[in-house]
Scaffold this motif. Structure first.
Motif, PDB file in Angstrom:
ATOM      1  N   ASP A  97      -4.634  -2.073   5.199  1.00  0.00           N
ATOM      2  CA  ASP A  97      -5.489  -0.945   4.821  1.00  0.00           C
ATOM      3  C   ASP A  97      -4.681   0.272   4.370  1.00  0.00           C
ATOM      4  N   ALA A  98      -3.384   0.296   4.677  1.00  0.00           N
ATOM      5  CA  ALA A  98      -2.544   1.402   4.211  1.00  0.00           C
ATOM      6  C   ALA A  98      -2.434   1.423   2.687  1.00  0.00           C
ATOM      7  N   PHE A  99      -2.776   0.307   2.043  1.00  0.00           N
ATOM      8  CA  PHE A  99      -2.614   0.188   0.595  1.00  0.00           C
ATOM      9  C   PHE A  99      -3.936   0.334  -0.157  1.00  0.00           C
ATOM     10  N   ARG A 100      -4.979   0.742   0.559  1.00  0.00           N
ATOM     11  CA  ARG A 100      -6.276   0.977  -0.064  1.00  0.00           C
ATOM     12  C   ARG A 100      -6.443   2.451  -0.402  1.00  0.00           C
TER      13      ARG A 100
ATOM     14  N   SER B  59      -8.972  -7.846  19.575  1.00  0.00           N
ATOM     15  CA  SER B  59      -8.240  -7.048  20.553  1.00  0.00           C
ATOM     16  C   SER B  59      -9.080  -5.856  21.023  1.00  0.00           C
ATOM     17  N   PRO B  60      -8.848  -5.406  22.259  1.00  0.00           N
ATOM     18  CA  PRO B  60      -9.589  -4.239  22.754  1.00  0.00           C
ATOM     19  C   PRO B  60      -9.071  -2.921  22.194  1.00  0.00           C
ATOM     20  N   ILE B  61      -7.984  -2.962  21.427  1.00  0.00           N
ATOM     21  CA  ILE B  61      -7.446  -1.714  20.880  1.00  0.00           C
ATOM     22  C   ILE B  61      -7.102  -1.885  19.409  1.00  0.00           C
ATOM     23  N   LEU B  62      -7.410  -0.857  18.654  1.00  0.00           N
ATOM     24  CA  LEU B  62      -7.075  -0.796  17.239  1.00  0.00           C
ATOM     25  C   LEU B  62      -6.787   0.661  16.906  1.00  0.00           C
ATOM     26  N   ARG B  63      -5.593   0.919  16.430  1.00  0.00           N
ATOM     27  CA  ARG B  63      -5.296   2.256  15.909  1.00  0.00           C
ATOM     28  C   ARG B  63      -4.910   2.095  14.455  1.00  0.00           C
ATOM     29  N   THR B  64      -5.791   2.530  13.591  1.00  0.00           N
ATOM     30  CA  THR B  64      -5.546   2.408  12.161  1.00  0.00           C
ATOM     31  C   THR B  64      -6.436   3.391  11.415  1.00  0.00           C
ATOM     32  N   TYR B  65      -6.600   3.193  10.136  1.00  0.00           N
ATOM     33  CA  TYR B  65      -7.291   4.153   9.280  1.00  0.00           C
ATOM     34  C   TYR B  65      -8.808   4.033   9.432  1.00  0.00           C
ATOM     35  N   ILE B  66      -9.469   5.175   9.483  1.00  0.00           N
ATOM     36  CA  ILE B  66     -10.928   5.212   9.639  1.00  0.00           C
ATOM     37  C   ILE B  66     -11.629   4.693   8.395  1.00  0.00           C
ATOM     38  N   ASP B  67     -11.366   5.341   7.307  1.00  0.00           N
ATOM     39  CA  ASP B  67     -11.977   4.971   6.030  1.00  0.00           C
ATOM     40  C   ASP B  67     -10.870   4.967   4.986  1.00  0.00           C
ATOM     41  N   PRO B  68     -10.108   3.877   4.910  1.00  0.00           N
ATOM     42  CA  PRO B  68      -8.915   3.871   4.058  1.00  0.00           C
ATOM     43  C   PRO B  68      -9.194   3.973   2.570  1.00  0.00           C
ATOM     44  N   GLU B  69     -10.442   3.802   2.174  1.00  0.00           N
ATOM     45  CA  GLU B  69     -10.761   4.016   0.766  1.00  0.00           C
ATOM     46  C   GLU B  69     -10.741   5.507   0.423  1.00  0.00           C
TER      47      GLU B  69
ATOM     48  N   ALA C  60       4.571   8.466   4.271  1.00  0.00           N
ATOM     49  CA  ALA C  60       5.470   8.097   5.368  1.00  0.00           C
ATOM     50  C   ALA C  60       4.910   6.870   6.068  1.00  0.00           C
ATOM     51  N   TYR C  61       5.792   6.106   6.692  1.00  0.00           N
ATOM     52  CA  TYR C  61       5.363   4.974   7.503  1.00  0.00           C
ATOM     53  C   TYR C  61       5.047   5.482   8.907  1.00  0.00           C
ATOM     54  N   ARG C  62       3.832   5.303   9.338  1.00  0.00           N
ATOM     55  CA  ARG C  62       3.443   5.730  10.681  1.00  0.00           C
ATOM     56  C   ARG C  62       4.057   4.779  11.706  1.00  0.00           C
ATOM     57  N   ASP C  63       4.415   5.317  12.872  1.00  0.00           N
ATOM     58  CA  ASP C  63       4.927   4.461  13.940  1.00  0.00           C
ATOM     59  C   ASP C  63       3.925   4.315  15.076  1.00  0.00           C
ATOM     60  N   ASP C  64       2.677   4.778  14.846  1.00  0.00           N
ATOM     61  CA  ASP C  64       1.658   4.706  15.893  1.00  0.00           C
ATOM     62  C   ASP C  64       0.546   3.701  15.577  1.00  0.00           C
ATOM     63  N   ILE C  65       0.635   2.997  14.459  1.00  0.00           N
ATOM     64  CA  ILE C  65      -0.397   2.014  14.103  1.00  0.00           C
ATOM     65  C   ILE C  65      -0.311   0.814  15.057  1.00  0.00           C
ATOM     66  N   ILE C  66      -1.460   0.425  15.580  1.00  0.00           N
ATOM     67  CA  ILE C  66      -1.589  -0.764  16.445  1.00  0.00           C
ATOM     68  C   ILE C  66      -2.702  -1.612  15.841  1.00  0.00           C
ATOM     69  N   TYR C  67      -2.339  -2.740  15.231  1.00  0.00           N
ATOM     70  CA  TYR C  67      -3.269  -3.505  14.388  1.00  0.00           C
ATOM     71  C   TYR C  67      -3.097  -4.992  14.699  1.00  0.00           C
TER      72      TYR C  67
ATOM     73  N   VAL D 256       0.229 -10.440   2.531  1.00  0.00           N
ATOM     74  CA  VAL D 256       0.361  -9.006   2.258  1.00  0.00           C
ATOM     75  C   VAL D 256       1.091  -8.317   3.414  1.00  0.00           C
ATOM     76  N   PHE D 257       0.702  -8.625   4.638  1.00  0.00           N
ATOM     77  CA  PHE D 257       1.326  -8.017   5.807  1.00  0.00           C
ATOM     78  C   PHE D 257       2.820  -8.363   5.885  1.00  0.00           C
ATOM     79  N   PHE D 258       3.143  -9.613   5.607  1.00  0.00           N
ATOM     80  CA  PHE D 258       4.532 -10.056   5.724  1.00  0.00           C
ATOM     81  C   PHE D 258       5.391  -9.483   4.609  1.00  0.00           C
ATOM     82  N   ASP D 259       4.841  -9.400   3.408  1.00  0.00           N
ATOM     83  CA  ASP D 259       5.554  -8.748   2.309  1.00  0.00           C
ATOM     84  C   ASP D 259       5.822  -7.281   2.656  1.00  0.00           C
ATOM     85  N   ALA D 260       4.792  -6.594   3.137  1.00  0.00           N
ATOM     86  CA  ALA D 260       4.920  -5.180   3.449  1.00  0.00           C
ATOM     87  C   ALA D 260       5.984  -4.941   4.521  1.00  0.00           C
ATOM     88  N   ALA D 261       5.976  -5.778   5.559  1.00  0.00           N
ATOM     89  CA  ALA D 261       6.943  -5.609   6.650  1.00  0.00           C
ATOM     90  C   ALA D 261       8.371  -5.823   6.158  1.00  0.00           C
TER      91      ALA D 261
END
Length: 270
Positions: free
Chosen positions: A100-103, A175-185, A110-117, A132-137
């Motif tokens: 979703d960082a690419f939407r 997962s019970p936790i997700l920290r990511t973008y609210i509305d990445p569009e 900057a690359y966030r260090d707090d994303i939990i996905y 996509v995830f593996f390419d990005a990493a």
């Protein structure tokens, strides 16, 4: 905190059997590696205890699929690597830079260090969406600047480099936790939430055609990313969400102790 929400391509050759003739992301010579000191600092900021990272990856899956799934961990200096080879065709990992960082058109400065996905894919998705995830990493590990990476990934979507899964299937994000973008569009705002859901591949299906509701946390289905990479999303109900939070309470407490941004909001708070 903002108010918010929802590779190594041939390196993982056991998954991406159909690697493209185009050079994989890690070998794209348009992007020079960062200096080693910068890379080391980034690696430290992304570090999680290995056992906790594995548990978070497993938590994306329903329990009956966890034991025999292939689990990956992130080496910030290289990209994802297999922590445990599986046999049931499911693949799970903890993304620290999500797709979703690419939407949207907002700048990835900057690359966030707090994303939990935490996310998992079946066999079909592991050969398509997961790439996509593996390419990005791997590109991130190589030192590709954030803005350049977003531009490259968006170009790859647009020119068909990334294919839709070749059959129907499912991606789990239970997962019970997700920290990511609210509305990445629309923006790069993020939040921490409990948002377990299942995503079925729905290429070229519109929300209107599905009779979908407005996207949000409710038990009715809706489409996101309309087009060849679309998903039909279904959230778990309130009781199921509560049960998952209770099941993983020790993991959540441990995460919260590591970083206050990973503490779930109290009931009634957003």
């Amino acid at each position: 905190m903002n108010k918010t929400h929802l590779t190594g391509v041939c390196m993982a050759s056991l998954i991406f059997a159909g690697c493209s003739d185009a050079p994989p992301g890690a070998r794209d010579d348009r992007h020079e590696p960062a200096k080693s000191a910068t890379r080391a600092a980034a690696a430290d900021s992304f570090h999680l205890p290995r056992d906790l990272e594995i548990q978070l990856a497993e938590s994306a899956l329903p329990q009956h699929l966890q034991e025999r799934a292939t689990i990956y961990v992130l080496d910030p200096r290289k990209g994802f690597e297999v922590a445990r080879a599986g046999t049931n065709g499911f693949h799970a990992f903890l993304a620290r830079t999500g797709d979703d960082a690419f939407r949207g058109d907002w700048p990835l400065s900057a690359y966030r260090d707090d994303i939990i996905y935490p996310v998992a894919f079946d066999e079909a998705g592991s050969k398509a969406n997961m790439r996509v995830f593996f390419d990005a990493a791997e590109l991130q590990a190589k030192g590709t600047p954030p803005a350049d990476l977003k531009k490259l990934i968006k170009e790859r979507y647009a020119d068909g480099y990334y294919k839709a899964p070749d059959r129907g299937g499912v991606s789990y994000m239970l997962s019970p936790i997700l920290r990511t973008y609210i509305d990445p569009e629309k923006s790069g705002d993020v939040e921490t939430s409990t948002n377990p859901h299942i995503m079925h591949y729905a290429p070229n299906v519109s929300n209107q055609a599905l009779g979908g509701v407005k996207p949000g946390i409710n038990p009715l289905t809706f489409i996101i990313q309309e087009g060849p990479h679309g998903f039909a999303v279904q959230h778990l109900g309130e009781k199921e969400r509560a049960a998952i939070k209770n099941q993983y309470a020790p993991m959540l407490e441990r995460l919260c102790g590591l970083n206050s941004l990973w503490c779930l909001p109290r009931d009634g708070e957003r």
